[in-house]
Write a protein that holds these residues in place. Structure first.
Motif, PDB file in Angstrom:
ATOM      1  N   PRO A  38       0.824  -1.216   0.000  1.00 28.83           N
ATOM      2  CA  PRO A  38       0.000   0.000   0.000  1.00 28.83           C
ATOM      3  C   PRO A  38       0.851   1.257   0.000  1.00 28.83           C
ATOM      4  N   ALA A  39       0.292   2.342  -0.475  1.00 27.78           N
ATOM      5  CA  ALA A  39       0.990   3.623  -0.549  1.00 27.78           C
ATOM      6  C   ALA A  39       1.238   4.171   0.857  1.00 27.78           C
ATOM      7  N   PRO A  40       2.303   4.982   1.017  1.00 28.90           N
ATOM      8  CA  PRO A  40       2.560   5.611   2.323  1.00 28.90           C
ATOM      9  C   PRO A  40       1.430   6.565   2.698  1.00 28.90           C
ATOM     10  N   SER A  41       1.258   6.750   3.992  1.00 25.96           N
ATOM     11  CA  SER A  41       0.228   7.665   4.498  1.00 25.96           C
ATOM     12  C   SER A  41       0.612   8.136   5.891  1.00 25.96           C
ATOM     13  N   ASN A  42      -0.104   9.156   6.357  1.00 23.72           N
ATOM     14  CA  ASN A  42       0.055   9.667   7.728  1.00 23.72           C
ATOM     15  C   ASN A  42       1.512  10.050   8.038  1.00 23.72           C
ATOM     16  N   LEU A  43       2.091  10.851   7.176  1.00 30.81           N
ATOM     17  CA  LEU A  43       3.478  11.289   7.359  1.00 30.81           C
ATOM     18  C   LEU A  43       3.569  12.351   8.462  1.00 30.81           C
ATOM     19  N   THR A  44       4.452  12.116   9.434  1.00 33.37           N
ATOM     20  CA  THR A  44       4.679  13.091  10.502  1.00 33.37           C
ATOM     21  C   THR A  44       6.170  13.420  10.594  1.00 33.37           C
ATOM     22  N   ILE A  45       6.457  14.673  10.966  1.00 29.07           N
ATOM     23  CA  ILE A  45       7.844  15.136  11.104  1.00 29.07           C
ATOM     24  C   ILE A  45       7.979  15.823  12.456  1.00 29.07           C
ATOM     25  N   GLN A  46       8.852  15.305  13.304  1.00 25.93           N
ATOM     26  CA  GLN A  46       9.148  15.949  14.580  1.00 25.93           C
ATOM     27  C   GLN A  46      10.573  16.505  14.523  1.00 25.93           C
ATOM     28  N   VAL A  47      10.716  17.784  14.863  1.00 26.23           N
ATOM     29  CA  VAL A  47      12.022  18.440  14.808  1.00 26.23           C
ATOM     30  C   VAL A  47      12.399  18.908  16.212  1.00 26.23           C
ATOM     31  N   GLU A  48      13.499  18.385  16.730  1.00 23.93           N
ATOM     32  CA  GLU A  48      14.009  18.804  18.031  1.00 23.93           C
ATOM     33  C   GLU A  48      15.264  19.653  17.819  1.00 23.93           C
ATOM     34  N   VAL A  49      15.245  20.897  18.306  1.00 21.16           N
ATOM     35  CA  VAL A  49      16.418  21.770  18.244  1.00 21.16           C
ATOM     36  C   VAL A  49      17.231  21.536  19.510  1.00 21.16           C
ATOM     37  N   VAL A  50      18.454  21.084  19.353  1.00 16.05           N
ATOM     38  CA  VAL A  50      19.282  20.743  20.504  1.00 16.05           C
ATOM     39  C   VAL A  50      19.548  21.988  21.351  1.00 16.05           C
ATOM     40  N   GLY A  51      19.317  21.852  22.656  1.00 13.82           N
ATOM     41  CA  GLY A  51      19.563  22.964  23.579  1.00 13.82           C
ATOM     42  C   GLY A  51      18.452  23.976  23.645  1.00 13.82           C
ATOM     43  N   LYS A  52      17.317  23.669  23.066  1.00 14.67           N
ATOM     44  CA  LYS A  52      16.197  24.607  23.094  1.00 14.67           C
ATOM     45  C   LYS A  52      15.609  24.702  24.491  1.00 14.67           C
ATOM     46  N   THR A  53      15.512  25.925  24.991  1.00 12.71           N
ATOM     47  CA  THR A  53      14.898  26.192  26.290  1.00 12.71           C
ATOM     48  C   THR A  53      14.055  27.454  26.167  1.00 12.71           C
TER      49      THR A  53
END
Length: 360
Positions: free
Chosen positions: A39-54
């Motif tokens: 089956p084709a890909p679906s439900n694409l998610t992207i999580q981006v963590e910036v190192v040292g983010k406060t």
């Protein structure tokens, strides 16, 4: 230096090309069902963590590092376009380090593929702070000759540089020496090897070059009609792409016949010699006080500063030579097409340099 001879778009354009690569690698850009077994890909998610983010540092700790976690149903591989670079991964995790100093917003384009080449895509963005770091420097703090691991020389008569200059460039201590924490390039009126003046031209070709960043010199300029000090850059490919195809970036140019004026210019094919890509700024007391002359260079622009005051912005693009490695040059010419008439009472003058630094 103006009219140098005989020596040595933008992100959107690249993004378009790479997006075509995304698509060309797929048998179809249709995300419909490829069959019950694939089956084709679906439900694409992207999580981006910036190192040292406060809360105090919302754009990170200055390292420029980000961690990506990507997931899509039915995906077996991913392609990520980040900072105009294409990365291919299979496990959905990617660590990337941005290098351009300052706080910038970056677009991230992700495509998720199944085993049949079908894909879906999504775009995210992230703000990242990258602290300025020194890539290369010479502080000129050891007395004697300049460091040969950092500097080489061009030697010979001035007429060999295409500017009708009058000096003979040497490596003699009379013309170049480090003392009391500064480099001193000295032009002298004397008969030498058929020339009427001597001086020095030193460069980092074959020892150091860089692509993008900030190059700066802290210097005090010589006095006298006919003097022509300069801090500038040439493309590393000059041996295979002769000037002006290699490109030239003049960060500091000044002439004793028009003191306290700095010229910053760029030379490229069709825009060399008396280039239209040039601006000037007044620099009071340039011969009696040290000033910082700098260029900040990226794929989008080259910005010129004196004492951190911006006075010229050049719009860079993929069609210019200014997207490859360049090396550094320091020299003091005499006369020539730009230096002009030498004062008949001239005896000697010194171009004094406190440091040269290159940052990311």
């Amino acid at each position: 230096m103006k009219k140098f001879k005989n020596i040595m778009d933008k992100a959107g354009f690249l993004t378009t090309i790479l997006l075509l690569i995304f698509q060309s690698c797929s048998s179809s850009n249709d995300s419909s069902d490829g069959g019950s077994d694939n089956p084709a890909p679906s439900n694409l998610t992207i999580q981006v963590e910036v190192v040292g983010k406060t809360a105090a540092n919302p754009d990170g700790d200055g390292s420029g590092k980000v961690n990506l976690k990507i997931n899509a149903a039915n995906a077996v591989s991913y392609k990520v376009l980040i900072d105009n670079q294409l990365k291919e991964i299979t496990n959905g995790e990617l660590t990337y380090t941005f290098t351009g100093s300052g706080t910038k917003t970056y677009s991230i384009i992700v495509s998720a593929y199944n085993g049949s080449g079908q894909f879906i895509s999504s775009t995210s963005s992230v703000n990242v702070y990258v602290a300025r770091k020194i890539l290369w420097a010479d502080e000129f703090d050891v007395d004697g000759a300049p460091n040969t691991s950092k500097w080489g020389y061009n030697t010979g008569t001035g007429d060999g540089w295409g500017n009708n200059e009058l000096e003979y460039y040497t490596t003699r201590p009379e013309n170049v020496i480090i003392s009391n924490g500064t480099l001193k390039i000295k032009a002298i009126k004397e008969e030498y090897m058929g020339s009427h003046y001597t001086s020095t031209r030193m460069l980092t070709k074959g020892k150091f070059s860089f692509k993008y960043g900030r190059a700066e010199v802290r210097a005090k300029l010589p006095v006298g009609g006919g003097t022509w000090p300069a801090f500038w850059m040439l493309g590393d490919n000059i041996d295979t792409a002769p000037w002006p195809a290699c490109g030239e970036v003049d960060i500091l140019e000044s002439v004793g016949n028009n003191p306290n004026v700095n010229h910053s210019s760029l030379h490229s094919p069709g825009r060399s010699g008396n280039t239209p890509d040039t601006k000037t700024t007044t620099v009071p007391n340039s011969a009696t006080e040290f000033h910082i002359y700098a260029a900040e260079w990226s794929a989008e622009s080259i910005k010129f500063y004196v004492d951190d005051n911006l006075f010229y912005t050049y719009a860079n693009s993929a069609s210019t030579p200014f997207n490859a490695n360049f090396f550094l040059i320091l020299n003091l010419a005499m006369g020539g097409n730009f230096g002009g008439t030498v004062d008949p009472n001239f005896t000697n003058a010194t171009f004094e340099v406190d440091y040269v630094r290159v940052y990311n």
